[in-house]
Write a protein that holds these residues in place. Sequence first.
Motif, PDB file in Angstrom:
ATOM      1  N   THR A   1     -49.426 145.705 -47.616  1.00  0.00           N
ATOM      2  CA  THR A   1     -50.145 146.452 -48.639  1.00  0.00           C
ATOM      3  C   THR A   1     -49.651 146.129 -50.040  1.00  0.00           C
ATOM      4  O   THR A   1     -50.408 146.132 -50.996  1.00  0.00           O
ATOM      5  CB  THR A   1     -49.984 147.969 -48.390  1.00  0.00           C
ATOM      6  N   GLY A   2     -48.343 145.864 -50.152  1.00  0.00           N
ATOM      7  CA  GLY A   2     -47.741 145.637 -51.463  1.00  0.00           C
ATOM      8  C   GLY A   2     -47.665 146.936 -52.246  1.00  0.00           C
ATOM      9  O   GLY A   2     -47.666 148.030 -51.678  1.00  0.00           O
ATOM     10  N   ASP A   3     -47.602 146.819 -53.560  1.00  0.00           N
ATOM     11  CA  ASP A   3     -47.602 147.986 -54.452  1.00  0.00           C
ATOM     12  C   ASP A   3     -48.479 147.622 -55.646  1.00  0.00           C
ATOM     13  O   ASP A   3     -47.983 147.339 -56.733  1.00  0.00           O
ATOM     14  CB  ASP A   3     -46.171 148.329 -54.888  1.00  0.00           C
ATOM     15  N   PRO A   4     -49.809 147.608 -55.427  1.00  0.00           N
ATOM     16  CA  PRO A   4     -50.737 147.152 -56.468  1.00  0.00           C
ATOM     17  C   PRO A   4     -50.592 147.896 -57.794  1.00  0.00           C
ATOM     18  O   PRO A   4     -50.766 147.299 -58.851  1.00  0.00           O
ATOM     19  CB  PRO A   4     -52.117 147.385 -55.859  1.00  0.00           C
ATOM     20  N   ASP A   5     -50.240 149.185 -57.751  1.00  0.00           N
ATOM     21  CA  ASP A   5     -50.089 149.952 -58.982  1.00  0.00           C
ATOM     22  C   ASP A   5     -48.942 149.433 -59.838  1.00  0.00           C
ATOM     23  O   ASP A   5     -48.907 149.647 -61.045  1.00  0.00           O
ATOM     24  CB  ASP A   5     -49.868 151.437 -58.674  1.00  0.00           C
TER      25      ASP A   5
ATOM     26  N   LEU B   1     -42.353 156.453 -56.000  1.00  0.00           N
ATOM     27  CA  LEU B   1     -42.298 157.911 -55.880  1.00  0.00           C
ATOM     28  C   LEU B   1     -41.079 158.526 -56.558  1.00  0.00           C
ATOM     29  O   LEU B   1     -41.193 159.556 -57.219  1.00  0.00           O
ATOM     30  CB  LEU B   1     -42.317 158.334 -54.400  1.00  0.00           C
ATOM     31  N   CYS B   2     -39.905 157.901 -56.397  1.00  0.00           N
ATOM     32  CA  CYS B   2     -38.694 158.556 -56.916  1.00  0.00           C
ATOM     33  C   CYS B   2     -37.916 157.715 -57.928  1.00  0.00           C
ATOM     34  O   CYS B   2     -36.991 158.227 -58.552  1.00  0.00           O
ATOM     35  CB  CYS B   2     -37.782 158.995 -55.775  1.00  0.00           C
ATOM     36  N   GLY B   3     -38.256 156.425 -58.078  1.00  0.00           N
ATOM     37  CA  GLY B   3     -37.670 155.621 -59.135  1.00  0.00           C
ATOM     38  C   GLY B   3     -36.354 154.922 -58.821  1.00  0.00           C
ATOM     39  O   GLY B   3     -35.755 154.344 -59.716  1.00  0.00           O
ATOM     40  N   VAL B   4     -35.893 154.954 -57.564  1.00  0.00           N
ATOM     41  CA  VAL B   4     -34.668 154.226 -57.237  1.00  0.00           C
ATOM     42  C   VAL B   4     -34.979 152.741 -57.028  1.00  0.00           C
ATOM     43  O   VAL B   4     -36.122 152.357 -56.791  1.00  0.00           O
ATOM     44  CB  VAL B   4     -33.941 154.806 -55.996  1.00  0.00           C
ATOM     45  N   GLY B   5     -33.956 151.897 -57.089  1.00  0.00           N
ATOM     46  CA  GLY B   5     -34.146 150.455 -56.956  1.00  0.00           C
ATOM     47  C   GLY B   5     -34.210 149.977 -55.516  1.00  0.00           C
ATOM     48  O   GLY B   5     -34.050 150.751 -54.572  1.00  0.00           O
ATOM     49  N   LYS B   6     -34.417 148.666 -55.376  1.00  0.00           N
ATOM     50  CA  LYS B   6     -34.554 148.048 -54.052  1.00  0.00           C
ATOM     51  C   LYS B   6     -33.315 148.229 -53.182  1.00  0.00           C
ATOM     52  O   LYS B   6     -33.414 148.219 -51.961  1.00  0.00           O
ATOM     53  CB  LYS B   6     -34.832 146.546 -54.190  1.00  0.00           C
ATOM     54  N   ASP B   7     -32.145 148.408 -53.801  1.00  0.00           N
ATOM     55  CA  ASP B   7     -30.903 148.566 -53.035  1.00  0.00           C
ATOM     56  C   ASP B   7     -30.900 149.834 -52.196  1.00  0.00           C
ATOM     57  O   ASP B   7     -30.096 149.972 -51.278  1.00  0.00           O
ATOM     58  CB  ASP B   7     -29.694 148.583 -53.974  1.00  0.00           C
ATOM     59  N   ASP B   8     -31.791 150.767 -52.528  1.00  0.00           N
ATOM     60  CA  ASP B   8     -31.854 152.034 -51.802  1.00  0.00           C
ATOM     61  C   ASP B   8     -32.939 152.038 -50.729  1.00  0.00           C
ATOM     62  O   ASP B   8     -33.378 153.106 -50.295  1.00  0.00           O
ATOM     63  CB  ASP B   8     -32.080 153.195 -52.784  1.00  0.00           C
TER      64      ASP B   8
ATOM     65  N   GLU C   1     -37.820 141.240 -50.482  1.00  0.00           N
ATOM     66  CA  GLU C   1     -36.843 140.367 -51.139  1.00  0.00           C
ATOM     67  C   GLU C   1     -37.471 139.491 -52.227  1.00  0.00           C
ATOM     68  O   GLU C   1     -36.765 138.964 -53.088  1.00  0.00           O
ATOM     69  CB  GLU C   1     -36.069 139.521 -50.130  1.00  0.00           C
ATOM     70  N   ASP C   2     -38.789 139.385 -52.232  1.00  0.00           N
ATOM     71  CA  ASP C   2     -39.488 138.590 -53.248  1.00  0.00           C
ATOM     72  C   ASP C   2     -39.962 139.416 -54.443  1.00  0.00           C
ATOM     73  O   ASP C   2     -40.482 138.868 -55.409  1.00  0.00           O
ATOM     74  CB  ASP C   2     -40.690 137.865 -52.628  1.00  0.00           C
ATOM     75  N   ILE C   3     -39.771 140.730 -54.368  1.00  0.00           N
ATOM     76  CA  ILE C   3     -40.152 141.605 -55.478  1.00  0.00           C
ATOM     77  C   ILE C   3     -39.086 141.484 -56.570  1.00  0.00           C
ATOM     78  O   ILE C   3     -37.891 141.386 -56.260  1.00  0.00           O
ATOM     79  CB  ILE C   3     -40.251 143.073 -54.996  1.00  0.00           C
ATOM     80  N   PRO C   4     -39.482 141.491 -57.834  1.00  0.00           N
ATOM     81  CA  PRO C   4     -38.478 141.422 -58.916  1.00  0.00           C
ATOM     82  C   PRO C   4     -37.426 142.532 -58.786  1.00  0.00           C
ATOM     83  O   PRO C   4     -37.725 143.631 -58.323  1.00  0.00           O
ATOM     84  CB  PRO C   4     -39.312 141.616 -60.189  1.00  0.00           C
ATOM     85  N   ASP C   5     -36.203 142.214 -59.203  1.00  0.00           N
ATOM     86  CA  ASP C   5     -35.090 143.156 -59.062  1.00  0.00           C
ATOM     87  C   ASP C   5     -35.268 144.426 -59.875  1.00  0.00           C
ATOM     88  O   ASP C   5     -34.619 145.439 -59.589  1.00  0.00           O
ATOM     89  CB  ASP C   5     -33.771 142.483 -59.447  1.00  0.00           C
ATOM     90  N   ASP C   6     -36.147 144.413 -60.881  1.00  0.00           N
ATOM     91  CA  ASP C   6     -36.333 145.613 -61.691  1.00  0.00           C
ATOM     92  C   ASP C   6     -37.407 146.553 -61.139  1.00  0.00           C
ATOM     93  O   ASP C   6     -37.685 147.596 -61.717  1.00  0.00           O
ATOM     94  CB  ASP C   6     -36.634 145.251 -63.144  1.00  0.00           C
ATOM     95  N   TRP C   7     -37.993 146.204 -59.980  1.00  0.00           N
ATOM     96  CA  TRP C   7     -38.976 147.079 -59.342  1.00  0.00           C
ATOM     97  C   TRP C   7     -38.265 148.336 -58.861  1.00  0.00           C
ATOM     98  O   TRP C   7     -37.115 148.299 -58.416  1.00  0.00           O
ATOM     99  CB  TRP C   7     -39.627 146.356 -58.159  1.00  0.00           C
ATOM    100  N   VAL C   8     -38.959 149.467 -58.945  1.00  0.00           N
ATOM    101  CA  VAL C   8     -38.402 150.735 -58.462  1.00  0.00           C
ATOM    102  C   VAL C   8     -39.400 151.418 -57.535  1.00  0.00           C
ATOM    103  O   VAL C   8     -40.602 151.158 -57.589  1.00  0.00           O
ATOM    104  CB  VAL C   8     -38.034 151.679 -59.629  1.00  0.00           C
TER     105      VAL C   8
END
Length: 54
Positions: A17-21, A41-48, A31-38
């Motif tokens: 589905t991705g995250d079109p918004d 819903l809650c704004g945490v980063g990919k590490d979470d 792993e291909d999403i930019p590191d600044d993506w959050v």
Amino acid sequence: MKKYICDVCGYIYDPATGDPDSGIEPGTALEDIPDDWVCPLCGVGKDDFSVVEE
């Protein structure tokens, strides 16, 4: 592709589905999403995010 769950709020990132918004096209692995993506819903980063065990 594996699905991932936000450890904070439970949002499921599904690569099919991705995250079109947020400009993330369907078919994009986490792993291909930019590191600044959050989490949208809650704004945490990919590490979470953890792999969803099916």
